[in-house]
Write a protein that holds these residues in place. Structure first.
Motif, PDB file in Angstrom:
ATOM      1  N   VAL A  12       0.862  -1.184   0.000  1.00  0.00           N
ATOM      2  CA  VAL A  12       0.000   0.000   0.000  1.00  0.00           C
ATOM      3  C   VAL A  12       0.902   1.239   0.000  1.00  0.00           C
ATOM      4  O   VAL A  12       1.973   1.235   0.601  1.00  0.00           O
ATOM      5  N   PRO A  13       0.472   2.281  -0.697  1.00  0.00           N
ATOM      6  CA  PRO A  13       1.276   3.504  -0.696  1.00  0.00           C
ATOM      7  C   PRO A  13       1.360   4.084   0.721  1.00  0.00           C
ATOM      8  O   PRO A  13       0.367   4.114   1.448  1.00  0.00           O
ATOM      9  N   LEU A  14       2.529   4.511   1.089  1.00  0.00           N
ATOM     10  CA  LEU A  14       2.711   5.127   2.406  1.00  0.00           C
ATOM     11  C   LEU A  14       1.772   6.318   2.568  1.00  0.00           C
ATOM     12  O   LEU A  14       1.266   6.581   3.650  1.00  0.00           O
ATOM     13  N   ALA A  57      12.757   8.611   5.016  1.00  0.00           N
ATOM     14  CA  ALA A  57      14.210   8.753   5.078  1.00  0.00           C
ATOM     15  C   ALA A  57      14.903   7.453   4.664  1.00  0.00           C
ATOM     16  O   ALA A  57      16.020   7.478   4.129  1.00  0.00           O
ATOM     17  N   SER A  58      14.230   6.337   4.869  1.00  0.00           N
ATOM     18  CA  SER A  58      14.762   5.031   4.459  1.00  0.00           C
ATOM     19  C   SER A  58      14.328   4.667   3.040  1.00  0.00           C
ATOM     20  O   SER A  58      14.470   3.520   2.627  1.00  0.00           O
ATOM     21  N   LYS A  59      13.767   5.643   2.335  1.00  0.00           N
ATOM     22  CA  LYS A  59      13.311   5.473   0.949  1.00  0.00           C
ATOM     23  C   LYS A  59      12.194   4.431   0.809  1.00  0.00           C
ATOM     24  O   LYS A  59      12.122   3.705  -0.195  1.00  0.00           O
ATOM     25  N   VAL A  60      11.328   4.361   1.808  1.00  0.00           N
ATOM     26  CA  VAL A  60      10.167   3.473   1.762  1.00  0.00           C
ATOM     27  C   VAL A  60       8.965   4.304   1.332  1.00  0.00           C
ATOM     28  O   VAL A  60       8.606   5.261   2.007  1.00  0.00           O
ATOM     29  N   ASP A  61       8.370   3.964   0.188  1.00  0.00           N
ATOM     30  CA  ASP A  61       7.168   4.681  -0.247  1.00  0.00           C
ATOM     31  C   ASP A  61       5.943   3.767  -0.260  1.00  0.00           C
ATOM     32  O   ASP A  61       4.821   4.219  -0.443  1.00  0.00           O
ATOM     33  N   ARG A  62       6.172   2.466  -0.059  1.00  0.00           N
ATOM     34  CA  ARG A  62       5.086   1.490   0.067  1.00  0.00           C
ATOM     35  C   ARG A  62       5.414   0.587   1.242  1.00  0.00           C
ATOM     36  O   ARG A  62       6.571   0.270   1.480  1.00  0.00           O
ATOM     37  N   ILE A  63       4.369   0.191   1.938  1.00  0.00           N
ATOM     38  CA  ILE A  63       4.530  -0.682   3.089  1.00  0.00           C
ATOM     39  C   ILE A  63       3.620  -1.884   2.868  1.00  0.00           C
ATOM     40  O   ILE A  63       2.662  -1.804   2.100  1.00  0.00           O
ATOM     41  N   LEU A  64       3.935  -2.995   3.505  1.00  0.00           N
ATOM     42  CA  LEU A  64       3.185  -4.222   3.274  1.00  0.00           C
ATOM     43  C   LEU A  64       2.148  -4.451   4.365  1.00  0.00           C
ATOM     44  O   LEU A  64       2.400  -4.205   5.543  1.00  0.00           O
ATOM     45  N   VAL A  65       0.990  -4.940   3.944  1.00  0.00           N
ATOM     46  CA  VAL A  65      -0.094  -5.305   4.851  1.00  0.00           C
ATOM     47  C   VAL A  65      -0.393  -6.782   4.587  1.00  0.00           C
ATOM     48  O   VAL A  65      -0.454  -7.193   3.426  1.00  0.00           O
ATOM     49  N   PRO A  66      -0.561  -7.581   5.649  1.00  0.00           N
ATOM     50  CA  PRO A  66      -0.895  -8.995   5.427  1.00  0.00           C
ATOM     51  C   PRO A  66      -2.208  -9.136   4.662  1.00  0.00           C
ATOM     52  O   PRO A  66      -3.175  -8.416   4.926  1.00  0.00           O
ATOM     53  N   ALA A  67      -2.241 -10.068   3.717  1.00  0.00           N
ATOM     54  CA  ALA A  67      -3.448 -10.293   2.920  1.00  0.00           C
ATOM     55  C   ALA A  67      -4.638 -10.619   3.812  1.00  0.00           C
ATOM     56  O   ALA A  67      -5.770 -10.224   3.507  1.00  0.00           O
ATOM     57  N   ALA A  68      -4.403 -11.287   4.917  1.00  0.00           N
ATOM     58  CA  ALA A  68      -5.491 -11.638   5.833  1.00  0.00           C
ATOM     59  C   ALA A  68      -6.120 -10.406   6.481  1.00  0.00           C
ATOM     60  O   ALA A  68      -7.228 -10.479   7.013  1.00  0.00           O
ATOM     61  N   GLU A  69      -5.436  -9.268   6.428  1.00  0.00           N
ATOM     62  CA  GLU A  69      -5.929  -8.033   7.044  1.00  0.00           C
ATOM     63  C   GLU A  69      -6.391  -7.026   5.987  1.00  0.00           C
ATOM     64  O   GLU A  69      -6.544  -5.839   6.270  1.00  0.00           O
TER      65      GLU A  69
END
Length: 185
Positions: A12-14, A57-69
């Motif tokens: 998902v986009p941050l 700052a860590s160059k993260v623009d997307r983060i992961l969400v568990p499919a179950a959630e």
């Protein structure tokens, strides 16, 4: 969405995570290609500006969400959609991606449980959000078309018919914005 070892997650986009909100889903990060994602933030904790800045700052623009959630994430997205769409710091492409995801989720819920008591207000809120985007953003309809997924399902079809109908009626000068919103419903 995600393939391979991490198929139990979706990105998902941050920008879809709103500052000072509580998430009802866990957030994971991919640290290395040969390792599974690691828990970054447990559900029930506020997503703060400090957390967002650390990720950026860590160059993260997307983060992961568990499919179950996934349902918890989409309920969160739906309840925060107005703020997301009004945020000038979010690109139009990210806005339309979130709007389209939210629309598919609401249509899925409508088809799964049409007698649910909250379906009409949720539908009205969705129509208002989509109409507001389409009618005010330059090239909003073209961006929406570009976001149309290639994996065509009944939910995708329902959202597309809704959007195309509104825009066709608007182009044909079918009525004012209130009439078009009624058509959208």
């Amino acid at each position: 969405r995600m393939q391979g070892k991490d198929s139990g997650f979706f990105p998902v986009p941050l920008s879809s995570l709103r500052i000072d909100t509580i998430t009802d889903f866990n957030l994971y990060l991919k640290t290395r290609a040969d390792r599974p994602p690691v828990l970054y933030r447990e559900h029930g904790r506020p997503f703060t500006e400090e957390v967002r800045k650390r990720l950026l700052a860590s160059k993260v623009d997307r983060i992961l969400v568990p499919a179950a959630e996934q349902n918890a994430f989409h309920r969160y997205l739906e309840s925060n959609l107005d703020g997301l769409l009004a945020d000038p710091g979010i690109s139009l492409d990210e806005k339309v991606e979130s709007l389209y995801d939210c629309a598919q989720f609401v249509v899925h819920d409508i088809l799964a449980n049409p007698a649910a008591e909250n379906i009409v207000p949720r539908s009205q809120d969705l129509v208002d959000a989509v109409a507001g985007y389409l009618f005010t953003e330059e090239n909003g309809f073209a961006r929406f078309l570009k976001a149309t997924p290639l994996d065509y399902h009944v939910y995708t079809h329902s959202v597309n018919v809704f959007v195309y109908s509104m825009m066709l009626a608007r182009h044909a000068e079918f009525g004012d914005d209130a009439s078009l919103r009624r058509l959208g419903m």
